[in-house]
Design a protein around this motif. Structure first.
Motif, short mmCIF file in Angstrom:
data_model
loop_
_atom_site.label_atom_id
_atom_site.label_comp_id
_atom_site.label_asym_id
_atom_site.label_seq_id
_atom_site.Cartn_x
_atom_site.Cartn_y
_atom_site.Cartn_z
N SER A 37 41.06 44.56 36.94
CA SER A 37 40.27 45.79 36.98
C SER A 37 38.85 45.52 36.52
CB SER A 37 40.89 46.87 36.10
OG SER A 37 40.11 48.05 36.12
N ASN A 45 40.71 51.93 41.60
CA ASN A 45 39.63 52.18 42.58
C ASN A 45 39.90 53.47 43.34
OD1 ASN A 45 37.95 50.06 42.06
ND2 ASN A 45 38.37 48.95 43.94
N GLU A 93 42.82 45.97 41.09
CA GLU A 93 41.95 47.16 41.09
C GLU A 93 42.71 48.44 41.45
OE1 GLU A 93 39.11 46.88 39.85
OE2 GLU A 93 38.56 44.78 40.08
N VAL A 139 40.67 49.67 30.96
CA VAL A 139 41.50 48.53 30.56
C VAL A 139 41.73 48.55 29.06
CG1 VAL A 139 41.52 46.01 30.34
CG2 VAL A 139 40.81 47.07 32.50
N GLY A 141 35.73 45.20 42.25
CA GLY A 141 36.94 44.72 42.88
C GLY A 141 36.74 44.25 44.31
#
Length: 310
Positions: free
Chosen positions: A190, A162, A159, A196, A305
Motif C-alpha cells: 500500500s 485504491n 493496493e 498502513v 500503486g
C-alpha cells in the motif's frame, strides 16, 4: 472460525530483466497469522516480488514460498492463497456474480460461494449489476471477493485501498483485522501510509530491490529516534549548551532537537536559564520513518500503486 496460518518466506530472491535488477538478494518473513505492510517507492520491486511469490514470474535466484512451498507446487493453490494484484481484469459485460461464478467453475467451488463472498465484501446488492457500471471502489471489493473464494489461509493484496472512500477504507481495515484474528496471514502492499500504520502488525520496507528494514512500527520508531520540540522567546543560550553530537534545527521560535531526551534538554535549559514555553517529545510516524529510511538507501521517487515499474 480459526484457520491454520502459513508463513510467507522470501529468501535471497533475485529477479533481473536484462540488465535491470528488479529484486536483488531480498530476504524477509511474514509471520503466520499477522498483517504485514509491504512498502517501497515506485520501482522498488514490490510488484515483482509479489509476482515471484505467486508464480507469475520465475526468480533469477532465491526462493519465495508459502508455508515452505512454492506457489506452483501447492496442490490447490486457491484454497491456500488468495491474491489481488489489480482490480481491472473484469469482463465489463458480466455481472459481478457471474464473474465470480466463472472462478468457482474453474477452481471447483460451488456456485453459492460467489454469493457468500459478495456478502463478505458488502456487494450483495450490486452482484447482479454489470461490472462496467462499478466504481473503482466496487471493483476493489470485487477483486477482494475473488481472492476469498477458496477461503484461503493467506491473502496477498496489492493496493487494496485504491479507489475506496473513507468509509470503505475504514471497512477494509476492520475486515483485514478480522481475517488476521481468524489466523490468516496477510501481506498488503500500500502507498496509504497513514492507513498502513493503523492496520498492520509489522512492515517490510524495500528500496531498489533490497530490504531496508523489517519490524513493528514501534521498533522502527525506536530505531528512528524521537525529536524534542522546544519553544521559547530566546533559545540561543540553549543552542550553545547542546552537545556537539545532538542535532538541532531552528525555525523561528521553535527548536527541533534529536539525540537527546526531554529530560536532558530540560536540564540544559534550566542550567542555561532559558525560559521555555514548550518542551515535548515527538515520536516519528510511519511516513517520517519511511522517507528517512528510503532516502538513506537511495533516491525517493513519488510513489503509488498503479504507476509502479517492475
Amino acid at each position: 472460525m480459526i484457520v491454520t496460518a502459513e508463513a510467507i518466506e522470501v529468501r535471497g530472491l533475485r529477479k533481473t530483466f536484462g540488465a535491470v535488477k528488479a529484486v536483488d538478494d531480498l530476504t524477509f518473513t511474514v509471520p503466520a497469522g499477522t498483517i504485514t505492510g509491504f512498502l517501497g517507492p515506485n520501482g522498488a520491486g514490490k510488484t515483482t516480488t509479489l509476482r515471484c511469490l505467486l508464480g507469475l514470474v520465475g526468480p533469477t535466484a532465491g526462493t519465495a514460498t508459502i508455508g515452505g512451498v512454492r506457489y506452483a507446487d501447492l496442490p490447490r493453490p486457491a484454497t491456500t492463497v488468495g491474491a489481488m494484484l489489480e482490480a481491472s481484469s473484469f469482463h465489463p459485460a458480466r455481472s459481478g456474480r457471474n464473474h465470480l461464478r466463472v472462478y468457482c467453475t474453474v477452481n471447483g467451488f460451488p456456485d453459492r460461494r460467489a454469493d457468500e463472498v459478495l456478502e463478505l465484501v458488502g456487494l450483495s446488492k450490486a452482484g447482479g449489476q454489470k461490472v462496467r457500471g462499478y466504481s473503482m471502489g466496487m471493483r476493489q471489493r470485487l477483486g477482494l471477493a475473488a481472492a476469498l473464494l477458496g477461503d484461503p489461509k493467506v491473502l496477498i493484496l496489492d493496493e487494496p485501498a485504491n479507489g475506496l472512500d473513507p468509509e470503505g477504507i475504514a471497512w477494509l481495515r476492520g475486515f483485514l483485522r478480522g481475517m488476521a484474528d481468524e489466523g490468516r496471514t496477510i501481506l498488503v502492499s500500500s502507498h496509504v501510509l497513514s492507513e498502513v500504520e493503523q492496520t498492520v502488525d509489522t512492515v517490510v520496507i524495500i528500496n531498489k530491490g533490497t530490504l531496508v528494514r523489517q519490524g513493528t512500527i514501534a521498533e522502527l520508531a525506536d530505531s528512528a529516534g524521537q525529536t524534542v520540540l522546544v519553544r521559547g522567546p530566546d533559545l540561543d543560550p540553549l543552542i550553545a549548551a547542546l552537545p556537539r553530537d545532538a542535532g538541532a534545527e531552528r525555525v523561528e521560535d521553535t527548536l527541533r532537537v534529536t539525540g537527546l531526551s526531554t529530560d536532558e534538554v530540560g536540564h540544559l535549559a534550566f542550567t542555561a536559564r532559558v525560559e521555555l514555553h514548550e518542551l515535548t517529545a515527538r515520536t516519528s510516524d510511519l511516513e517520517q520513518i519511511f522517507f528517512a529510511l528510503t532516502s538513506e538507501s537511495g533516491p525517493v521517487e513519488h510513489f503509488g500503486g498503479e504507476g509502479e515499474t517492475r
